[in-house]
Enzyme design. Structure first.
Site: not given
Length: 577
Positions: A215, A284
Site C-alpha cells: 500500500d 530467503e
C-alpha cells in the site's frame, strides 16, 4: 503491423497471473454479523476456482480499529476478531493452495493505526525520544508552535498534521499523517522501522503467503526537511487522465494517472533501497517449489518510466498500472497507454499489469457509463450525474475482454465478474469512508464500490450473510447481478469472465507478444497476440458505428454478435489469428 512487445521467455507465475482482489468486509460473511470474514472467503473459494483465477489478493484483515476499513493497522501479526483468527488465516491459505490459487496479502507500511502500541508509546514519551523517532513528529511553526510544521494536505482532506497534547497536558508536537489523523506516518529513515516491517514480511511468509501488495508504495520516504509544497494530492483526481498530449513526444511512456502525486512526500529515491531489502527477504523463502514470492507496488507514479523503476530486477515484481485504469473510453488513448506501458516495463524486464477497478475507485461499469468520460469522481452521490447502467455494463464487458487479452498480469476486483455497478444512492448516514468526513461531505468517498457482494438472488442480503445483515446496504436491484442468477446462463457477465479466463489460459495470451494491426478505423483497437505459431486477433470497437469483421472464427465476444459480419459499437471480440 507494429510489434511493441515480444513474448515472455520465462514462466514465473506472476508474469501472467490473473489476480482477484478480495475486500474481506464485503466478500462473504461466515458468522452472520453482517461483516465479511476469513471463513466466509474460504467458503467461496470454489467460486474463484471455477472463475479461473491464479491468485487472490486479500485487502487488510489485521487487527485494527477499522477507522479506515483495516488500512489502519494496530497489529501486523494478528487477525482482527471481526475477520476471524490466525488459525482462520492459515486455513484460508491452505484451502486456496489446495485449489491451485496463490495468496497475496496487503501490507500497509506507510503508516500504522494511532492505536498501534508504538504510537501509544510515542504519545506517552517526550519529544526527541526513541519512541517518537519511529514516526514523523515535529515541532510546530509560529511563536508558540501553534502552526503545522509545513503546509502539506491529507489525501483524505484537511491538514496532514495533527497536534498532540503532551503527557503534562500542554500543547505539544505535531505528527504527520498523509491520510486520516488516525493513521500516523512511520519514519522510514529509522532502522528500527525497517527491521520491524522486514520481520512482518517473514511472519506471513512462514505462514505460506505467496506475496504482498504494498500500500502507498511510493510514499514511505519523504524529502529531507519536509519542505512546503503547494501541489494537490488525491487518490484519483478529475483530470482527463491518459488522453492529453504527451509532455515529451519522444517518450510515449509518459502517461498521466491524473493523481498529481509527485510532491516531496512521494516517489523519493530512498524507497528503492527499502524494496531491494524486501526482495532479499522474499528470496530467503525461495524453496525451489513455490519460488518467486512476489511484491506488487501500489504506486501512483508518473510517467510510466518512473513507475518502471519499482520493478527493476532486484526490486518488486509488479506495479499497478494506474495510467491504464484512468484512461477514458477512447481507442487512441488506449493505444498510447498500452504501447507506453509495454515499452516502459519491457525496458526493465518486468511484466505490465492491467486493472480496471479496485476498492479505491468507482467501479468501471459505472465509470464507463458516465456521459463525461473525462470525469474521475471519488464516489458518486445520488444527486450527481448518474451513469447509464446498460451502456456502462456493455462498455465494461468490452473493456474487460480486451484487457484480459493483453500480455502481462491482470487484476480483477471482486464483483466485477458479476458486472456490479457502483452503488450511487447510499444515504449519507451509512457512509464510513474517512474521505467523506474529512472533506465535510464534498466527496462521496469509496463506500459505493465496497458494498457487500450478491451471491443469491432470493436470499436476504442476497446471500452475503446467513442472517441477512450487511454492513453497507445493497441496491434493491442487485438480485439480477447475483452469482446464482448468472451461473450457467449463456451470455451472462459471469460466464463471459469464465470463458475469457479459460481462453486466456489455453491460448497463453498473458505470455504472448503484441502487435498493432493496421487497416481499421481509428476508433477500433486492433491488436494481435502471438506466440510461436498461434495468434489471437483482438478487435475492440470504441466508436459509434459497426465495423466489418474479418473472415475468421470468433472465439468469444463481449456481447452476442448480430450475425451480419460486423462488430457493433462498444463490443470486443477475440478471433482466431
Amino acid at each position: 503491423m507494429t510489434v511493441v512487445h515480444e513474448p515472455f521467455g520465462t514462466d514465473e507465475w506472476w508474469r501472467t497471473a490473473v489476480i482477484y482482489q478480495v475486500y474481506p468486509r464485503s466478500f462473504a460473511d461466515g458468522n452472520g454479523d453482517g461483516i465479511g470474514d476469513l471463513p466466509g472467503i474460504t467458503s467461496r473459494l470454489d467460486h474463484l476456482a471455477a472463475l479461473g483465477v491464479d491468485a487472490v489478493w486479500l485487502s487488510p484483515f489485521y487487527r485494527s480499529p477499522q477507522r479506515d476499513a483495516g488500512y489502519d493497522v494496530a497489529d501486523y501479526r494478528d487477525v482482527d476478531p471481526i475477520f476471524g483468527t490466525l488459525e482462520d488465516a492459515d486455513a484460508l491459505i491452505a484451502a486456496a493452495h489446495e485449489r491451485g490459487i496463490r495468496v497475496v496479502v496487503d501490507l500497509v507500511p506507510n503508516h500504522t493505526s494511532s492505536d498501534h502500541a508504538w504510537f501509544q508509546a510515542a504519545l506517552a514519551a517526550a519529544p526527541g525520544s526513541p519512541e517518537r523517532a519511529r514516526y514523523l513528529f515535529r515541532d510546530g511553526r509560529g511563536e508558540h508552535g501553534e502552526l503545522p510544521p509545513n503546509n502539506w494536505q491529507s489525501i483524505f482532506g484537511g491538514d496532514a498534521w495533527t497536534r498532540v497534547t503532551e503527557p503534562d497536558g500542554t500543547p505539544g508536537q505535531w505528527y504527520l499523517h498523509l491520510f486520516d489523523s488516525s493513521q500516523p506516518d512511520l519514519d522510514w529513515s529509522n532502522p528500527e522501522v525497517r527491521e520491524e516491517l522486514e520481520d512482518v514480511l517473514r511472519f506471513w511468509l512462514r505462514r505460506g503467503v505467496d506475496g504482498f501488495r504494498v500500500d502507498v508504495a511510493h510514499g514511505l520516504v519523504k524529502a529531507e526537511g519536509l519542505p512546503d509544497w503547494d501541489g494537490h494530492v488525491a487518490m484519483v483526481d478529475g483530470s482527463d487522465a491518459g488522453t492529453g498530449p504527451l509532455s515529451d513526444p519522444g517518450a510515449p511512456e509518459d502517461g498521466s494517472t491524473g493523481a498529481s502525486n509527485s510532491g516531496p512526500m512521494f516517489d523519493q529515491e530512498g524507497v528503492h533501497d527499502i524494496y531491494r531489502s524486501w526482495r532479499k527477504v522474499l528470496d530467503e523463502f525461495d524453496d525451489g517449489v513455490r519460488r518467486s514470492r512476489a511484491l506488487v507496488a501500489e504506486a501512483w507514479v508518473e510517467p510510466l518510466s518512473r513507475l518502471a523503476r519499482y520493478v527493476r530486477e532486484d526490486e518488486m515484481q509488479q506495479a499497478f498500472n494506474f495510467s491504464f485504469l484512468t484512461t477514458r473510453w477512447d481507442a487512441a488513448a488506449y493505444r498510447t497507454v498500452v504501447t507506453g506501458s509495454l515499452q516502459a516495463l519491457d525496458a526493465v524486464g518486468a511484466p505490465t499489469t492491467w486493472v480496471l477497478s479496485n476498492h479505491d475507485v468507482v467501479r468501471h461499469p459505472s465509470r464507463l457509463g458516465l456521459a463525461d468520460q473525462t470525469s474521475r469522481p471519488n464516489g458518486i452521490f445520488a444527486h450527481d450525474p448518474q451513469p447509464d447502467e446498460a451502456l456502462g455494463l456493455r462498455r465494461a464487458r468490452a473493456a474487460t475482454l480486451f484487457t484480459l487479452a493483453l500480455p502481462g498480469s491482470a487484476y480483477l476486483y471482486q464483483g466485477e465478474e458479476l458486472g456490479l455497478p457502483e452503488h450511487t444512492a447510499l444515504p449519507d448516514d451509512v457512509r464510513q469512508d474517512p474521505a467523506f468526513f474529512r472533506t465535510q461531505g464534498a466527496e462521496a468517498g469509496r463506500d459505493g464500490c465496497r458494498v457487500p457482494l450478491p451471491w443469491s438472488a432470493q436470499e436476504p442480503a442476497f446471500g452475503f450473510s446467513p442472517t441477512g445483515q450487511a454492513w453497507l446496504p445493497q441496491p434493491t436491484g442487485w438480485g439480477a447481478y447475483a452469482a446464482d442468477a448468472q451461473a450457467g446462463v449463456p451470455g451472462s457477465t459471469l460466464e463471459l469472465y469464465r470463458t475469457a479466463l479459460r481462453l486466456r489460459r489455453e491460448r497463453r495470451l498473458g505470455a504472448g507478444g503484441l502487435e498493432w494491426v493496421e487497416g481499421y478505423p481509428e476508433t477500433v483497437l486492433a491488436f494481435r497476440i502471438f506466440e510461436d505459431e498461434r495468434s489471437t486477433l483482438v478487435l475492440a470497437n470504441l466508436g459509434t458505428q459497426p465495423v466489418p469483421l474479418p473472415d475468421a472464427r470468433v472465439l468469444v465476444a463481449s456481447t452476442d454478435l448480430p450475425g451480419d459480419g460486423t462488430l457493433p459499437p462498444d463490443v470486443t471480440a477475440w478471433l482466431e489469428g
